[in-house]
Write a protein that holds these residues in place. Structure first.
Motif, PDB file in Angstrom:
ATOM      1  N   ASN A 164       0.928  -1.248   0.071  1.00  0.00           N
ATOM      2  CA  ASN A 164       0.117   0.077  -0.040  1.00  0.00           C
ATOM      3  C   ASN A 164       0.834   1.173  -0.135  1.00  0.00           C
ATOM      4  N   ASP A 165       0.348   2.122  -0.882  1.00  0.00           N
ATOM      5  CA  ASP A 165       1.156   3.673  -0.853  1.00  0.00           C
ATOM      6  C   ASP A 165       1.446   4.046   0.467  1.00  0.00           C
ATOM      7  N   ALA A 166       0.811   4.178   1.477  1.00  0.00           N
ATOM      8  CA  ALA A 166       0.936   4.747   2.772  1.00  0.00           C
ATOM      9  C   ALA A 166       2.019   4.218   3.371  1.00  0.00           C
ATOM     10  N   ILE A 167       2.490   2.900   3.250  1.00  0.00           N
ATOM     11  CA  ILE A 167       3.616   2.376   4.028  1.00  0.00           C
ATOM     12  C   ILE A 167       4.786   1.838   3.016  1.00  0.00           C
ATOM     13  N   TYR A 168       4.790   2.225   1.768  1.00  0.00           N
ATOM     14  CA  TYR A 168       5.512   1.732   0.807  1.00  0.00           C
ATOM     15  C   TYR A 168       7.041   1.805   1.141  1.00  0.00           C
ATOM     16  N   ASN A 169       7.415   3.172   1.297  1.00  0.00           N
ATOM     17  CA  ASN A 169       9.133   3.382   1.790  1.00  0.00           C
ATOM     18  C   ASN A 169       9.186   2.739   3.146  1.00  0.00           C
ATOM     19  N   ASP A 170       8.563   2.806   3.873  1.00  0.00           N
ATOM     20  CA  ASP A 170       8.703   2.176   5.400  1.00  0.00           C
ATOM     21  C   ASP A 170       8.990   0.713   5.289  1.00  0.00           C
ATOM     22  N   PHE A 171       8.074   0.032   4.398  1.00  0.00           N
ATOM     23  CA  PHE A 171       8.296  -1.296   4.364  1.00  0.00           C
ATOM     24  C   PHE A 171       9.464  -1.663   3.624  1.00  0.00           C
ATOM     25  N   LEU A 172       9.893  -1.010   2.448  1.00  0.00           N
ATOM     26  CA  LEU A 172      11.435  -1.451   2.004  1.00  0.00           C
ATOM     27  C   LEU A 172      12.347  -1.153   2.811  1.00  0.00           C
ATOM     28  N   GLU A 173      12.331  -0.230   3.887  1.00  0.00           N
ATOM     29  CA  GLU A 173      13.313   0.051   4.824  1.00  0.00           C
ATOM     30  C   GLU A 173      13.429  -1.211   5.906  1.00  0.00           C
ATOM     31  N   VAL A 174      12.140  -1.823   6.251  1.00  0.00           N
ATOM     32  CA  VAL A 174      12.302  -2.829   6.895  1.00  0.00           C
ATOM     33  C   VAL A 174      12.739  -4.275   6.227  1.00  0.00           C
ATOM     34  N   LEU A 175      12.530  -4.314   4.993  1.00  0.00           N
ATOM     35  CA  LEU A 175      12.584  -5.549   4.226  1.00  0.00           C
ATOM     36  C   LEU A 175      14.194  -5.806   3.611  1.00  0.00           C
ATOM     37  N   LYS A 176      14.686  -4.597   3.550  1.00  0.00           N
ATOM     38  CA  LYS A 176      16.199  -4.627   3.007  1.00  0.00           C
ATOM     39  C   LYS A 176      17.026  -5.239   3.821  1.00  0.00           C
ATOM     40  N   PRO A 177      17.070  -4.795   5.043  1.00  0.00           N
ATOM     41  CA  PRO A 177      18.123  -5.732   6.026  1.00  0.00           C
ATOM     42  C   PRO A 177      17.790  -6.888   6.513  1.00  0.00           C
ATOM     43  N   THR A 178      16.451  -7.230   6.121  1.00  0.00           N
ATOM     44  CA  THR A 178      15.984  -8.904   6.332  1.00  0.00           C
ATOM     45  C   THR A 178      16.583  -9.813   5.331  1.00  0.00           C
ATOM     46  N   VAL A 179      16.483  -9.107   4.068  1.00  0.00           N
ATOM     47  CA  VAL A 179      16.727  -9.941   3.045  1.00  0.00           C
ATOM     48  C   VAL A 179      18.495 -10.010   2.722  1.00  0.00           C
ATOM     49  N   GLU A 180      18.959  -8.845   3.087  1.00  0.00           N
ATOM     50  CA  GLU A 180      20.364  -8.914   3.415  1.00  0.00           C
ATOM     51  C   GLU A 180      21.107  -9.797   4.179  1.00  0.00           C
ATOM     52  N   ALA A 181      20.396 -10.134   5.392  1.00  0.00           N
ATOM     53  CA  ALA A 181      20.772 -11.050   6.314  1.00  0.00           C
ATOM     54  C   ALA A 181      20.877 -12.643   5.844  1.00  0.00           C
ATOM     55  N   ILE A 182      20.241 -12.809   4.710  1.00  0.00           N
ATOM     56  CA  ILE A 182      20.268 -14.149   4.158  1.00  0.00           C
ATOM     57  C   ILE A 182      21.532 -14.396   3.286  1.00  0.00           C
ATOM     58  N   THR A 183      22.451 -15.277   4.314  1.00  0.00           N
ATOM     59  CA  THR A 183      23.602 -15.602   3.746  1.00  0.00           C
ATOM     60  C   THR A 183      23.862 -16.451   2.925  1.00  0.00           C
ATOM     61  N   THR A 184      24.629 -16.344   1.737  1.00  0.00           N
ATOM     62  CA  THR A 184      24.765 -17.802   0.697  1.00  0.00           C
ATOM     63  C   THR A 184      25.903 -18.096   0.721  1.00  0.00           C
ATOM     64  N   GLY A 185      25.918 -19.480   0.255  1.00  0.00           N
ATOM     65  CA  GLY A 185      27.322 -20.353   0.120  1.00  0.00           C
ATOM     66  C   GLY A 185      27.098 -21.908   0.138  1.00  0.00           C
ATOM     67  N   ASN A 186      27.738 -22.538   0.641  1.00  0.00           N
ATOM     68  CA  ASN A 186      27.629 -24.183   0.356  1.00  0.00           C
ATOM     69  C   ASN A 186      26.422 -24.559   1.149  1.00  0.00           C
ATOM     70  N   PRO A 187      25.587 -25.353   0.772  1.00  0.00           N
ATOM     71  CA  PRO A 187      24.378 -25.270   1.460  1.00  0.00           C
ATOM     72  C   PRO A 187      24.662 -26.552   2.517  1.00  0.00           C
ATOM     73  N   LEU A 188      25.628 -27.265   2.412  1.00  0.00           N
ATOM     74  CA  LEU A 188      26.185 -28.140   3.539  1.00  0.00           C
ATOM     75  C   LEU A 188      26.559 -27.404   4.953  1.00  0.00           C
ATOM     76  N   ASP A 189      27.134 -26.114   4.577  1.00  0.00           N
ATOM     77  CA  ASP A 189      27.385 -25.378   5.885  1.00  0.00           C
ATOM     78  C   ASP A 189      26.384 -24.593   6.795  1.00  0.00           C
ATOM     79  N   SER A 190      26.460 -25.142   7.903  1.00  0.00           N
ATOM     80  CA  SER A 190      25.247 -24.487   8.796  1.00  0.00           C
ATOM     81  C   SER A 190      25.163 -23.220   8.708  1.00  0.00           C
ATOM     82  N   GLU A 191      26.112 -22.254   8.594  1.00  0.00           N
ATOM     83  CA  GLU A 191      26.047 -20.996   8.606  1.00  0.00           C
ATOM     84  C   GLU A 191      24.969 -20.406   7.184  1.00  0.00           C
ATOM     85  N   THR A 192      25.083 -21.251   6.139  1.00  0.00           N
ATOM     86  CA  THR A 192      24.444 -20.682   4.866  1.00  0.00           C
ATOM     87  C   THR A 192      22.736 -20.787   4.836  1.00  0.00           C
ATOM     88  N   LYS A 193      22.350 -19.693   4.711  1.00  0.00           N
ATOM     89  CA  LYS A 193      20.860 -19.433   4.866  1.00  0.00           C
ATOM     90  C   LYS A 193      20.242 -19.884   3.595  1.00  0.00           C
TER      91      LYS A 193
END
Ligand code: NAP
Length: 469
Positions: A288-317
């Motif tokens: 919704n328009d009213a919360i569009y920018n606020d939502f992107l601000e919350v979403l960005k760090p949440t997605v950036e916290a998804i670590t990538t790498g070897n799927p057998l490594d327990s640190e990899t998300k």
């Protein structure tokens, strides 16, 4: 591993390598089947169908129940096999193996629950003194053609109900991920499935697919995969029963009263699990328009916290995509969107099969990243102003598999559930959620028919009407 045809494990000189999508190492090889292998498998399955149809339902229950017990014993191996051949992180591989065990257990229970109905035919103008009942009977030979992304559980969703209902089954697993299926066949045979009641033919769908789809001895095809292959199979199938579990570009609506932290968590979980390679991944995030920018601000760090790498490594998300060409395609769609005026909020890069979790905002619904199935780790964010336009945007697609809305307003939630054309609707969680017992399947180009053992058993049986005069 070998494939299983005609009651034997068989090999062929021409082999296909099964690669670990993370580092391209060879996990194993499988035989490359030909149309004559399909012919042999279906001939054997015809005999298997007779054996299964004559087997008491309680016996079918016991075999599937035993198979579920064996799966529990081998859960670690099954989970690791899924991760090695498919690339999802080990926690997800183990999660899929546990769900697959539950699917087989549910199917076992359904073997005991095949029922029909009685009809008082005297209700018909010509029916005085007559009485009738229905019988549910197996279809005979069922073919299961399955995709790469859930190489065990989606196979169990076909094999379990087929056997529970008294059919034989021919499995054609995805060529990228056949090992989980072959291990399942080992378990089912050990549990007591008669040798000819199950066949597993490995090889390219482009080479052997038509031989399966067009064979008139196959009475039922249960397919999970992409829309275009599904349509091709329907064209080849002719007069057969078909279940089609196809793709989607699932919408997730965020109303102004939503809890943004919760939505961000749900977007990360349901948009990026298995690197977005899930048919019900949240893809189109409409805010919704009213919360569009606020939502992107919350979403960005949440997605950036998804670590990538070897799927057998327990640190990899998040692990790799299945093939380099898929990561390349996803990246090209993102680049197209950005050059067409959308804004890259995070991600957008890749190293081989590892594609960074990506948010693209201000997306035009006509862009490919929105209107086609991306099947990768990227979400396309756009805006709307009220519930009616949100529903219109959610429906603006040929697909209809899963759709979600976040709101505290019961009227909006119910309107969404009633008006969005989708086989699954989620209120206050993302689009990617499934309990294996529920009826599951798409509307529109997302397919037809339902899975979930109770519903799949219905689709894998036929009704006979018996009239007593
Ligand atoms: P795909 O390319 O359509 O392949 C699915 C299966 O079809 C594979 O076993 C493939 O064999 C086989 N196949 C290919 N050509 C064939 C032909 N001409 N005749 C018969 N079979 C043929 O799909 P995928 O890439 O594995 O999986 C991703 C797709 O599946 C996505 O669209 C996703 O949304 C969909 N999906 C839907 C659901 C659902 O429940 N609705 C669940 C999971 C996935 P090869 O591997 O040998 O090519």
């Amino acid at each position: 591993m070998k494939m299983y045809i005609g009651g034997e494990w068989v090999d062929r000189e021409t082999k296909i390598e099964v690669l670990n999508p993370f580092d391209q190492s060879v996990v194993d090889t499988i035989p490359s089947a030909t149309a004559s292998d399909v012919e042999a498998a279906i001939t054997s399955a015809e005999r298997g169908a007779v054996v299964m149809a004559n087997m008491p339902a309680y016996e079918r229950y016991k075999i599937l129940h035993r198979a579920a017990e064996l799966m529990t014993d081998r859960i670690d191996d099954l989970g690791r096999t899924i991760t090695l051949e498919e690339g999802k992180v080990l926690a997800e591989g183990l999660g899929e193996a546990a769900r697959a065990q539950e699917t087989i257990e549910l199917a076992a229970e359904e073997a005991k629950r095949l029922t029909g109905e009685t009809l008082d035919l005297s209700g018909a103008s010509n029916g005085a003194g007559k009485f009738g009942f229905t019988l549910r009977v197996p279809c005979g030979v069922v073919a299961a053609i399955t995709p790469f992304n859930f190489p065990l559980n989606l196979v169990c969703h076909k094999v379990g109900p087929a056997l529970a209902a008294g059919n034989s089954i021919v499995i054609k697993p995805a060529t990228d991920t056949p090992l989980s299926s072959l291990k399942l066949v080992e378990i089912l045979l050990e549990a007591g499935v008669p040798p000819e009641a199950i066949q597993c033919v490995t090889g390219s769908g482009g080479v052997i697919g038509d031989a399966i789809s067009s064979d008139s001895r196959v009475r039922k095809i249960s397919f999970t995969g992409s829309r275009d292959i599904g349509e091709h199979i329907c064209q080849k199938a002719g007069l057969k029963k078909v279940t089609m579990e196809l793709g989607s570009n699932a919408p997730l609506i965020v109303m102004a009263d939503a809890d943004l932290e919760k939505v961000a968590a749900a977007t990360a979980t349901t948009g990026f699990a298995n690197a977005g390679q899930v048919c019900i991944s949240a893809q189109r995030i409409m805010v919704n328009d009213a919360i569009y920018n606020d939502f992107l601000e919350v979403l960005k760090p949440t997605v950036e916290a998804i670590t990538t790498g070897n799927p057998l490594d327990s640190e990899t998300k998040m692990g790799p995509m299945i093939r380099d060409s898929d990561a390349e395609r996803v990246n090209a769609w993102i680049t197209d969107a950005v050059s067409g005026g959308a804004n890259l909020i995070t991600g957008g890069t890749r190293e081989g099969t590892l594609h960074a979790p990506t948010i693209v905002a201000d997306v035009d619904p006509a862009m490919r990243i929105s209107c086609d199935e991306i099947f990768g780790p990227a979400v396309a964010v756009s805006r709307f102003d009220d519930i009616d336009s949100a529903i219109a945007q959610a429906n603006d697609t040929n697909y209809g598999l899963s759709a979600a809305i976040f709101t505290e307003n019961i009227n909006w939630a119910v309107q969404y559930a009633q008006q969005v054309k989708s086989g699954n609707i989620h209120i206050n969680w993302g689009t990617q959620w499934r309990a294996d017992l529920m009826p599951y399947g798409g509307l529109k180009d997302s397919g037809m028919g339902k899975e979930g053992p109770k519903y799949a058993v219905e689709e894998m049986t036929e009704t006979k009407m018996v009239v007593i005069h």
